[in-house]
Enzyme design. Structure first.
Site, short mmCIF file in Angstrom:
data_model
loop_
_atom_site.label_atom_id
_atom_site.label_comp_id
_atom_site.label_asym_id
_atom_site.label_seq_id
_atom_site.Cartn_x
_atom_site.Cartn_y
_atom_site.Cartn_z
N SER A 64 32.96 38.26 22.54
CA SER A 64 33.56 37.13 23.41
C SER A 64 33.62 35.89 22.28
O SER A 64 34.10 35.71 21.27
CB SER A 64 33.52 36.93 24.44
N LEU A 65 33.14 34.87 22.99
CA LEU A 65 32.92 33.57 22.11
C LEU A 65 32.01 33.93 20.80
O LEU A 65 32.58 33.53 19.85
CB LEU A 65 31.90 32.56 22.99
N ASP A 179 38.67 45.96 30.72
CA ASP A 179 38.74 44.73 30.46
C ASP A 179 40.29 43.95 30.73
O ASP A 179 41.14 44.90 30.92
CB ASP A 179 38.43 44.10 29.07
N HIS A 206 34.64 43.19 30.72
CA HIS A 206 34.32 42.29 29.65
C HIS A 206 32.95 42.49 29.06
O HIS A 206 32.55 42.15 27.96
CB HIS A 206 34.49 40.93 30.10
#
Length: 226
Positions: A64-65, A179, A206
């Protein structure tokens, strides 16, 4: 191997995965504004986050980030990235999610970070894994609200669409099969635009890498061995 965690976590996010990576040297830093790492200046973007974690050449795994940061590293500093693994990652967020990041930054600065813990858990974990997030939630609500807000702002402005085609590292793109649609769509987009890439699906949402650490580690080990 450098493991880069998602928003609202710290380097300990990977604790359940590490036993399955026995024999692989790993580094799990706290990203800026998370854990013990200080915030970057206001207005810092994903490229600044990438500069903050740049070090020696390694395999780089980002979720993700962390996946956006990993893309920046691979595109701008290919000398530092051997193999690349992008987990639950996008190149750019659609406007509804950009508004979500703006909203979360505001809530954090209002001192109400705890209000975001349940929406985060709903996004990250399927119901059978809900007991698992207890320690994740504790770390989330204890983090620096300004660090969280600044990371949200970096996500809101992030856009690696022009960088992705420049990534030359062999790349594994992984995404939870349950997700949110923007991440599933992004997995296909990244696979189409990163030349030497392959796509795999994980069981979960996620945070599928954390829900099924053995499954994720097996996919990771198989990719690194090729």
């Amino acid at each position: 191997m450098l493991l880069l965690h998602p928003l609202g976590a710290d380097g300990r996010f990977w604790d359940d995965v590490l036993p399955h990576l026995d024999g692989i040297e790993t580094i799990t830093p706290d990203l800026p504004g998370h854990g013990a790492a200080p915030c970057l200046p206001a207005g810092a973007g994903i490229g600044d986050f990438a500069d903050a974690v740049a070090g020696e050449r390694a395999h780089v795994v980002g979720l993700s980030l962390g996946g956006l940061i990993a893309q920046e590293l691979a595109a701008r500093r290919p000398d530092l990235v051997d193999r690349l693994v992008l987990v639950a990652s996008v190149a750019v967020y659609p406007e509804p999610m950009r508004e979500m990041w703006r909203h979360r930054a505001r809530v954090a600065r209002e001192g109400a970070l705890a209000e975001l813990a349940e929406p985060m858990a709903d996004m990250w974990f399927t119901e059978p894994s809900r007991p698992t997030p207890a320690r994740i939630r504790e770390r989330f609500v204890a983090m620096d609200p300004e660090g969280y807000a600044r990371a949200c702002e970096a996500l809101e402005t992030a856009d690696t669409t022009r960088l992705a085609p420049a990534i030359s590292s062999p790349t594994l793109i992984a995404c939870g099969s349950s997700d949110l649609p923007p991440f599933i769509q992004a997995a296909h987009w990244l696979h189409e635009h990163i030349a030497e890439s392959e796509l795999t699906w994980l069981t979960g949402k996620h945070a599928a890498a954390l829900e099924r650490p053995a499954e994720f580690a097996a996919a990771l080990r198989s990719f690194l061995a090729r």
